[in-house]
Design a protein around this motif. Structure first.
Motif, PDB file in Angstrom:
ATOM      1  N   TYR A  39       0.828  -1.187   0.000  1.00 25.17           N
ATOM      2  CA  TYR A  39       0.000   0.000   0.000  1.00 25.17           C
ATOM      3  C   TYR A  39       0.871   1.249   0.000  1.00 25.17           C
ATOM      4  O   TYR A  39       1.952   1.275   0.588  1.00 25.17           O
ATOM      5  N   PRO A  74      -4.406   4.762   2.974  1.00 23.60           N
ATOM      6  CA  PRO A  74      -3.564   3.908   2.136  1.00 23.60           C
ATOM      7  C   PRO A  74      -4.309   3.491   0.872  1.00 23.60           C
ATOM      8  O   PRO A  74      -5.533   3.339   0.876  1.00 23.60           O
ATOM      9  N   PHE A  98       3.559   0.648   2.823  1.00 23.79           N
ATOM     10  CA  PHE A  98       3.292  -0.425   3.781  1.00 23.79           C
ATOM     11  C   PHE A  98       3.236  -1.758   3.045  1.00 23.79           C
ATOM     12  O   PHE A  98       2.514  -1.892   2.052  1.00 23.79           O
ATOM     13  N   SER A 146      -1.978 -11.193   4.167  1.00 24.69           N
ATOM     14  CA  SER A 146      -3.353 -11.579   4.464  1.00 24.69           C
ATOM     15  C   SER A 146      -3.395 -13.026   4.930  1.00 24.69           C
ATOM     16  O   SER A 146      -2.692 -13.882   4.391  1.00 24.69           O
ATOM     17  N   LYS A 149      -7.853 -11.375   7.209  1.00 23.06           N
ATOM     18  CA  LYS A 149      -7.463 -10.112   7.802  1.00 23.06           C
ATOM     19  C   LYS A 149      -6.061  -9.756   7.341  1.00 23.06           C
ATOM     20  O   LYS A 149      -5.229 -10.615   7.083  1.00 23.06           O
ATOM     21  N   LEU A 150      -5.838  -8.455   7.199  1.00 22.86           N
ATOM     22  CA  LEU A 150      -4.541  -7.941   6.765  1.00 22.86           C
ATOM     23  C   LEU A 150      -3.706  -7.552   7.977  1.00 22.86           C
ATOM     24  O   LEU A 150      -4.186  -6.875   8.874  1.00 22.86           O
ATOM     25  N   PHE A 188      -0.242  -5.466   8.727  1.00 24.10           N
ATOM     26  CA  PHE A 188       0.605  -4.504   8.043  1.00 24.10           C
ATOM     27  C   PHE A 188       1.979  -4.408   8.694  1.00 24.10           C
ATOM     28  O   PHE A 188       2.127  -4.558   9.905  1.00 24.10           O
ATOM     29  N   LYS A 193       5.233  -1.830   9.591  1.00 23.66           N
ATOM     30  CA  LYS A 193       5.191  -0.522  10.248  1.00 23.66           C
ATOM     31  C   LYS A 193       5.328   0.640   9.274  1.00 23.66           C
ATOM     32  O   LYS A 193       5.123   1.795   9.648  1.00 23.66           O
TER      33      LYS A 193
END
Lengths: 116, 114
Positions: free
Chosen positions: A36, A44, A89, A93, A103-104, A106, A108
């Motif tokens: 992203y 994002p 980012f 998943s 769910k994602l 990410f 930092k």
């Protein structure tokens, strides 16, 4: 462990150079890896994504390289431009519960600055 | 413009208070996701709804709750607010639930707890 580690935290590149951002993960259940791009004051936005059965994916100046055995993936920005300056980012998943939901997780983030 | 709208853009409140953040997904999107973004924790998934039903939970505190209404808009309720709840809260939407469904993020709501 559902963690994605991203490096570097910040990156400064000259215009025309190559920007490289790296991510590593632990959980082999991750099955989709998007990147992203986020500009200041914005949410994002999906840049490019890859599945683990592919080792590389290229879209324009952006390439994802994926190393399944090393559990690492990276974003390469070729011919970097000042307009690419943003926070990037990586994410991963993972299916949850019945497997029809995901769910994602990410990293930092990496603040990229491309100098003119 | 992603097509996802969030209101309000900024919210300043005091500790102990309760606030409601609102999200309207893109037309046709059935999934809504809520994320919290802070400097120390980064971007963290909170909760997902699909067509009105809760489908996945992430790092959402018990003081926080959400719902998705029949018109598919969603609200995130934050109560007994603490200083550490100050963050950017993003809503995202996608057509379906799977990983290949691109998530479109809204512009976010910046919450400041004083």
């Amino acid at each position: 462990q559902q963690q994605v580690k991203q490096s570097p935290q910040s990156l400064i590149v000259q215009k025309g150079g190559i920007s490289i951002i790296n991510c590593a993960y632990e959980n082999t259940a991750f099955d989709y890896f998007p990147w992203y791009q986020q500009f200041p004051g914005k949410g994002p936005a999906l840049l490019i994504a890859i599945r683990p059965d592919v080792s590389e994916k290229k879209e324009g100046r952006f390439t994802i390289s994926f190393n399944k055995s090393a559990k690492q993936f990276s974003l390469h920005i070729m011919d970097s431009q000042p307009g690419d300056s943003a926070t990037y980012f990586c994410a991963a998943s993972i299916p949850i519960v019945s497997g029809s939901n995901y769910k994602l997780t990410f990293g930092k983030g990496t603040l990229l600055t491309v100098n003119p | 413009d992603s097509g996802v709208t969030q209101t309000p853009k900024h919210l300043i409140t005091a500790t102990g208070q309760r606030v409601t953040l609102r999200c309207s997904p893109r037309s046709g999107d059935l999934s809504v996701y809520w994320y919290q973004q802070s400097l120390d924790q980064g971007l963290q998934f909170l909760i997902q709804y699909y067509n009105g039903e809760e489908r996945a939970k992430g790092n959402i505190l018990e003081r926080f709750s959400a719902q998705q209404f029949p018109d598919l808009h969603s609200e995130l309720n934050l109560s007994s607010l603490e200083l550490g709840d100050s963050a950017l809260y993003f809503c995202a939407s996608s057509v379906g639930r799977g990983p290949n469904n691109e998530q479109f993020f809204g512009p976010g709501t910046r919450l400041t707890v004083l």
